[in-house]
Every structure is written in structure tokens, then in C-alpha cells.
Write a protein that holds these residues in place. Structure first.
Motif, mmCIF file in Angstrom:
data_model
loop_
_atom_site.group_PDB
_atom_site.id
_atom_site.type_symbol
_atom_site.label_atom_id
_atom_site.label_comp_id
_atom_site.label_asym_id
_atom_site.label_seq_id
_atom_site.Cartn_x
_atom_site.Cartn_y
_atom_site.Cartn_z
ATOM 1 N N TYR A 113 0.827 -1.203 0.000
ATOM 2 C CA TYR A 113 0.000 0.000 0.000
ATOM 3 C C TYR A 113 0.863 1.256 0.000
ATOM 4 C CZ TYR A 113 -3.619 -3.317 1.110
ATOM 5 O OH TYR A 113 -4.465 -4.388 1.051
ATOM 6 N N LYS A 114 0.413 2.219 -0.799
ATOM 7 C CA LYS A 114 1.083 3.509 -0.840
ATOM 8 C C LYS A 114 0.664 4.361 0.362
ATOM 9 C CE LYS A 114 1.178 3.363 -5.891
ATOM 10 N NZ LYS A 114 0.909 4.066 -7.171
ATOM 11 N N LYS A 115 1.312 5.497 0.508
ATOM 12 C CA LYS A 115 1.034 6.351 1.657
ATOM 13 C C LYS A 115 -0.420 6.811 1.687
ATOM 14 C CE LYS A 115 2.665 10.456 4.116
ATOM 15 N NZ LYS A 115 3.658 11.558 4.155
ATOM 16 N N ASN A 116 -1.026 7.010 0.509
ATOM 17 C CA ASN A 116 -2.412 7.450 0.464
ATOM 18 C C ASN A 116 -3.410 6.296 0.573
ATOM 19 O OD1 ASN A 116 -2.435 6.228 -2.089
ATOM 20 N ND2 ASN A 116 -2.049 8.144 -3.150
ATOM 21 N N GLY A 117 -2.915 5.092 0.867
ATOM 22 C CA GLY A 117 -3.792 3.933 1.055
ATOM 23 C C GLY A 117 -4.084 3.157 -0.206
ATOM 24 N N THR A 118 -3.594 3.617 -1.359
ATOM 25 C CA THR A 118 -3.850 2.928 -2.618
ATOM 26 C C THR A 118 -3.060 1.618 -2.675
ATOM 27 O OG1 THR A 118 -4.143 5.038 -3.741
ATOM 28 C CG2 THR A 118 -3.767 3.113 -5.127
ATOM 29 N N PRO A 119 -3.699 0.488 -2.969
ATOM 30 C CA PRO A 119 -2.960 -0.777 -3.064
ATOM 31 C C PRO A 119 -2.215 -0.885 -4.387
ATOM 32 C CG PRO A 119 -5.276 -1.163 -3.525
ATOM 33 C CD PRO A 119 -5.158 0.301 -3.153
ATOM 34 N N PHE A 120 -1.133 -1.617 -4.395
ATOM 35 C CA PHE A 120 -0.449 -1.925 -5.645
ATOM 36 C C PHE A 120 0.119 -3.338 -5.549
ATOM 37 C CE2 PHE A 120 2.869 -0.167 -2.978
ATOM 38 C CZ PHE A 120 4.022 -0.879 -3.291
ATOM 39 N N LEU A 121 0.257 -3.989 -6.693
ATOM 40 C CA LEU A 121 0.736 -5.365 -6.750
ATOM 41 C C LEU A 121 2.247 -5.335 -6.888
ATOM 42 C CD1 LEU A 121 -0.467 -8.205 -6.663
ATOM 43 C CD2 LEU A 121 -0.450 -8.216 -9.159
ATOM 44 N N ASN A 122 2.912 -5.665 -5.797
ATOM 45 C CA ASN A 122 4.357 -5.507 -5.710
ATOM 46 C C ASN A 122 5.068 -6.800 -6.100
ATOM 47 O OD1 ASN A 122 6.922 -4.683 -5.119
ATOM 48 N ND2 ASN A 122 6.634 -4.474 -2.927
ATOM 49 N N GLN A 123 5.917 -6.713 -7.109
ATOM 50 C CA GLN A 123 6.800 -7.827 -7.456
ATOM 51 C C GLN A 123 8.132 -7.563 -6.751
ATOM 52 O OE1 GLN A 123 5.972 -10.499 -9.170
ATOM 53 N NE2 GLN A 123 7.971 -11.492 -9.232
#
Length: 468
Positions: A113-123
Motif C-alpha cells: 500500500y502507498k502512503k495514500n492507502g492505494t494498493p499496488f501489486l508488488n513484485q
């Protein structure tokens, strides 16, 4: 080249490229990559270096990251919480921990999750290195990339299941002193006020118990019920209006959801399943029905109705060893009085009769009165049980195991096996539906396709064996 903290970052990257006995093949690497360096010698593996691209990727500045463990990326609020994770896959976190403890290379795909709460798919690719002369591992370098934003970063799949990645971000200033401000959240979209929603539809959305909402054709929330929003996603209506629906969808489900919404826009109706992010309780599976409403394109919108789908828990320790129904096993469906309502073909090997012949009998005709009383008490308890009961029939006397499965208050399914107790194929108490854990990084659509392919192969194999 040293960072402000004095860490020799260029030497560290050279050690990654020139390391011996590599387990994971890496693609091109330079200072534009998003990565962090953690010190293995210090308690809790604090981060000692942050690349500028990592700051851009996560929205956190180096001042907010240095000295912390990377766990804070596993929570939308940026809180470093130990113990069971609500927002990411615990099994992956456990594998990462083992990788660190054993000082081994590892590659993982997980939701961060980014600082603003947005999720991302981390490789994430983790490489241990030594910054001393005695070759003892002293640091871990974690290379990271958002697979949703940069799917072309995957250069190829290796034989061991890992991926050859291009982690470079050539458009980022590679200066190690770069410090960024928190990016403006990109999920806020211009509200579309030109879509006219009838008042009766607005009233209907507000009173139905389901999570029913209205999206623009571009997937932006136009209308959402206050009560259902809070109950289902723990958000207020104002948190959703004007925001893209995709911002609340699990990153692994995003591609499939966007495809389904496009289908809905063109064909008018679609059904889909996805995971949606709650404010403070992880992800939840939602079964959705989407329908296009309106005539002209300017006034058209998408009405979506969703219901939460909970994942059941079935302990693997209660299941049987997988096998085909044989002559040593039969299935019965009985009434509360023990009357035969159904029997599989193999019942003839137990009772000496086919189902048509035993339809007028009860199970109590084939067991002793004492065992019959035990079985009747089991029926009355309305609980799933396993009992050891002998059967006497024209076929002989068999010591059997009865597995009783209740169906309501008056119907019972019984699986009977000869001469052996049920064998557990798992010694733990894990859930057979763990593959559907909402925090998993994998896509439920991909998993279902794999199961369909496996079932197809099994069906073909059974047909081949039966034809022999």
C-alpha cells in the motif's frame, strides 16, 4: 557513490550483479530502480537506504522510511503491525520471513500500500549481500515494482517459477538525495453531474439491503447508499462519490473487473466476482451484477448490485483421502426413521440388494438394536458424526465406519466404508478454501481456470481408464 546516510549504494548494486551462485536471475539494474536496503545486523532489519524511485512508488519520503521495517507497506494506514495480516497474504509474509532467516534469495508477489492507502501489486525480489570482507551476509536489498502500472517489466519466466524483471524506471532522477512530497491522490476524478439519475432509482438504492450503487461508464462512483457503504466497506458515501471503482478493487482482480465493466457497457449486463477493500478490515469477496441503465450515451450509467460472499471454513483434517467410490464404499440418503431414500450402486456389496430392492427397508434392518439406538441418537443430535457400526446382510458381516452428514432436521447423508476408518490426508487444521483467502495476491479467476483445466484432465483420465 554514497547516500546521505553514508551507505555505498553503487558498491551494493555491483555486488548484486556480480554475485556468485545466483538463485534468481535479474534483468537490467541501475540507480533508477525502486529498492530499499535493510541491515541484517540490526534488530528488526531497519531500512538504511531508500532509492528515489521507491519514494515515488510508495509516496513516502526517505525521512518517513529510514529506520523502519518494511512491514508498514502491508497496511493501508502505514502502521507497522505484527501478527496476522488483514490486508496482505500471511503465507507470503511467512515465506519472506523464512527467506530472511536463512539469508536466501527470494521473489514474491504481494499486495502493498502507498502512503495514500492505494494498493499496488508488488513484485519483490530480495537479495542478501555482504558489505564486509569475510563474505558474511550483512544486508538485504529489496527490488520492487508495481505490476499493474508496469506489466511489461516482466522479461520472462524462468524454469523455477521466478521472473526475470526489468526494475528500471528511466524517467526518474537517480539522484540519491531526491526527496519528494506526498503525491496528490490520483484516484479522485471529476464528478460527472451530467448523468441524470431518476429520483425513484435513488430512493430504491437507499433502501435495498444489498450494496447497490451507480457508476459512470468510465467506472466512477455517482451514487452509493450511506448505510450499505458503511456496513459493507466501512466507508462513508462521501469517500466514494467521484472516485474510481477500481481504486477499491484488489489489484489482482483489477484487469478482470475492468474487462467485465467494458462488457457491461457494450452488452448491457454482466456478472462478476471481485475483492473490495474495506477501510479497516482487509478485503472482502463481493458477487456483483452490473446493468446499463439509460438511453442516450450521455445519460447512460451502470447500476451495480453486490453482496458479500464469505469464504467457508472446512478443516482439511475432517476430509477423506481423495479416491473414487469403490466396492468398499457406498453412499446412502436416509430419513430420520432410517428409511432408504437413495443408495449408490455399490450398496449391493453391503446389503445384497440394489436400491430398488431395499427401498422398502430401513438401515435398522441391517444393524443390531444397540447400534440402531446409537445411530438414532446421532440423528436426533443433528450433528455430523463418525461411528463404527457392523452391518449384517446376505453378503455377510462387515465392520464398517459410518460418516453421518446432516441435511436439515430430517434428512441424512451417510458414507459407509468397510474395514477401515477414514484416513486424514492432512495433519493440520488448515482451511481447504485457503486458496480463496481474500488477502492472496493471486487472481480468483486464474485459480478457477486452473481448477477447470485440472478437472477436465481428470475427467479425460477417468474416461480413458473406464474404456480399457
Amino acid at each position: 557513490m554514497h547516500s546521505e546516510s553514508g551507505f555505498d549504494i553503487v558498491s551494493a548494486l555491483v555486488k548484486i550483479v556480480t554475485r556468485e551462485d545466483e538463485k534468481i536471475r535479474l534483468g537490467p539494474i541501475d540507480l533508477s530502480c525502486a529498492f530499499v536496503v535493510s541491515d541484517l545486523r540490526l534488530p528488526d532489519l531497519p531500512i538504511v537506504y531508500v532509492s528515489p524511485s521507491f519514494e515515488v512508488l510508495t509516496g513516502y519520503s526517505s525521512a518517513e522510511i529510514l529506520g523502519r521495517n518494511c512491514r508498514f507497506l502491508q497496511n493501508p494506514d502505514g502502521v507497522d503491525i505484527r501478527g496476522p495480516r488483514l490486508f496482505t497474504d500471511d503465507s507470503i509474509v511467512s515465506r519472506m520471513k523464512n527467506c530472511i532467516e536463512e539469508h536466501q534469495e527470494g521473489q514474491f508477489t504481494l499486495v502493498n500500500y502507498k502512503k495514500n492507502g492505494t494498493p499496488f501489486l508488488n513484485q519483490l525480489t530480495m537479495i542478501p549481500i555482504s558489505m564486509t570482507n569475510n563474505h558474511e551476509k550483512t544486508h538485504f536489498i529489496g527490488l520492487q515494482i508495481d505490476l499493474i502500472q508496469q506489466p511489461k517489466a516482466i522479461l520472462g519466466r524462468m524454469m523455477d517459477g521466478t521472473y526475470n524483471m526489468d526494475y528500471r524506471l528511466s524517467d526518474v532522477d537517480p539522484s540519491p538525495t531526491t526527496c519528494i512530497e506526498e503525491p496528490v491522490p490520483d484516484q479522485i476524478c471529476e464528478k460527472q453531474t451530467n448523468v441524470s439519475i431518476p429520483s425513484y432509482l435513488t430512493s430504491f438504492i437507499d433502501i435495498v439491503p444489498d450494496f447497490t450503487f451507480v457508476l459512470s461508464l468510465r467506472g466512477v462512483f455517482l451514487k452509493a447508499p450511506k448505510h450499505a457503504c458503511m456496513k459493507t466497506l466501512q466507508y462513508d458515501t462521501s469517500d466514494l462519490i467521484g472516485v474510481k471503482f477500481s481504486e477499491f478493487v484488489h489489484p489482482s482482480d483489477l484487469v478482470a473487473v475492468q474487462r467485465d465493466l467494458r462488457i457491461c457497457s457494450s452488452e448491457g449486463d454482466t456478472n462478476f466476482i471481485c475483492r473490495m477493500r474495506r477501510r479497516a478490515a482487509g478485503y472482502v469477496f463481493m458477487e456483483m451484477n452490473a446493468h446499463v441503465y439509460g438511453g442516450s450515451k450521455r445519460n447512460r450509467c451502470i447500476i451495480v448490485s453486490g453482496r458479500e460472499r464469505t469464504i467457508p471454513f472446512i478443516s482439511s483434517s475432517t476430509m477423506l483421502e481423495p479416491e473414487l467410490v469403490s466396492d468398499n464404499e457406498t453412499w446412502l440418503k436416509l430419513s430420520v426413521g432410517g428409511l432408504f431414500l437413495f443408495a449408490s450402486k455399490s450398496c449391493v456389496h453391503f446389503f445384497g440388494y440394489n436400491f430398488d430392492d431395499i427401498a422398502n427397508y430401513t438401515i435398522f434392518d441391517f444393524i443390531s438394536p444397540i447400534d440402531g439406538q446409537t445411530l438414532l441418537q446421532s440423528f436426533q443430535s443433528n450433528m455430523n458424526q463418525t461411528l463404527s457400526i457392523p452391518i449384517s446382510s446376505a453378503k455377510g458381516h462387515f465392520n464398517c465406519t459410518f460418516r453421518i452428514l446432516t441435511e436439515g432436521n430430517s434428512l441424512y447423508w451417510i458414507q459407509i466404508k468397510k474395514n477401515s476408518m477414514f484416513v486424514q490426508f492432512s495433519k493440520n487444521n488448515s482451511n481447504l478454501f485457503k486458496i480463496c483467502d481474500a488477502s492472496r495476491s493471486g487472481s480468483i479467476h486464474y485459480e478457477c481456470n486452473r481448477l477447470n483445466l485440472a478437472n477436465t484432465r481428470l475427467t479425460e483420465e477417468i474416461e480413458r481408464l473406464q474404456s480399457l
